[in-house]
Write a protein that holds these residues in place. Structure first.
Motif, PDB file in Angstrom:
ATOM      1  N   VAL A   1       8.750  24.904 -99.498  1.00 32.13           N
ATOM      2  CA  VAL A   1       7.996  25.445-100.631  1.00 32.13           C
ATOM      3  C   VAL A   1       6.544  25.707-100.230  1.00 32.13           C
ATOM      4  CG1 VAL A   1       7.104  24.876-102.927  1.00 32.13           C
ATOM      5  CG2 VAL A   1       9.505  24.499-102.386  1.00 32.13           C
ATOM      6  N   LEU A   2       5.928  24.784 -99.499  1.00 34.34           N
ATOM      7  CA  LEU A   2       4.546  24.974 -99.076  1.00 34.34           C
ATOM      8  C   LEU A   2       4.402  26.160 -98.131  1.00 34.34           C
ATOM      9  CD1 LEU A   2       3.163  21.371 -98.534  1.00 34.34           C
ATOM     10  CD2 LEU A   2       2.483  23.030-100.255  1.00 34.34           C
ATOM     11  N   SER A   3       5.316  26.312 -97.190  1.00 33.54           N
ATOM     12  CA  SER A   3       5.213  27.434 -96.259  1.00 33.54           C
ATOM     13  C   SER A   3       5.423  28.762 -96.963  1.00 33.54           C
ATOM     14  CB  SER A   3       6.213  27.277 -95.118  1.00 33.54           C
ATOM     15  OG  SER A   3       7.528  27.429 -95.597  1.00 33.54           O
ATOM     16  N   TYR A   4       6.266  28.781 -97.970  1.00 35.94           N
ATOM     17  CA  TYR A   4       6.489  30.024 -98.703  1.00 35.94           C
ATOM     18  C   TYR A   4       5.291  30.378 -99.584  1.00 35.94           C
ATOM     19  CZ  TYR A   4       8.703  33.570-101.574  1.00 35.94           C
ATOM     20  OH  TYR A   4       9.001  34.740-102.216  1.00 35.94           O
ATOM     21  N   THR A   5       4.674  29.387-100.187  1.00 31.17           N
ATOM     22  CA  THR A   5       3.567  29.675-101.096  1.00 31.17           C
ATOM     23  C   THR A   5       2.247  29.907-100.350  1.00 31.17           C
ATOM     24  OG1 THR A   5       3.185  27.301-101.395  1.00 31.17           O
ATOM     25  CG2 THR A   5       4.560  28.427-103.029  1.00 31.17           C
TER      26      THR A   5
END
Length: 83
Positions: free
Chosen positions: A28-32
């Motif tokens: 989730v962090l890498s996508y956001t």
């Protein structure tokens, strides 16, 4: 009896839950946080520096698949010959 088995495997369950939570958080962090800019150079096809000749989804001859399957079968047989 069930309680004894669950206590023994509790640390494994905690490990799987922790690794799943960390994986989801990182995805989730890498996508956001990733910069997602699409430009023309990134979405164009690249094939050795020149434009492709034909569609990449052309069908192969059946002989190609037969040779590939034979290679896999004989490769596995060779791997079983060596201890």
């Amino acid at each position: 009896m069930f309680f004894i088995n669950s206590v023994e495997y509790g640390s494994i369950l905690v490990y799987f839950l922790l690794s799943t939570v960390i994986s989801i958080i990182l995805i989730v962090l890498s996508y956001t946080l990733a910069v997602q800019k699409v430009d023309h150079e990134k979405i164009t096809t690249y094939e050795c520096g020149f434009n492709p000749f034909e569609d990449a989804r052309s069908t192969f001859d059946v002989r190609f698949y037969l040779v590939a399957i034979l290679f896999l079968v004989f490769d596995l047989e060779i791997s079983f010959l060596f201890p």
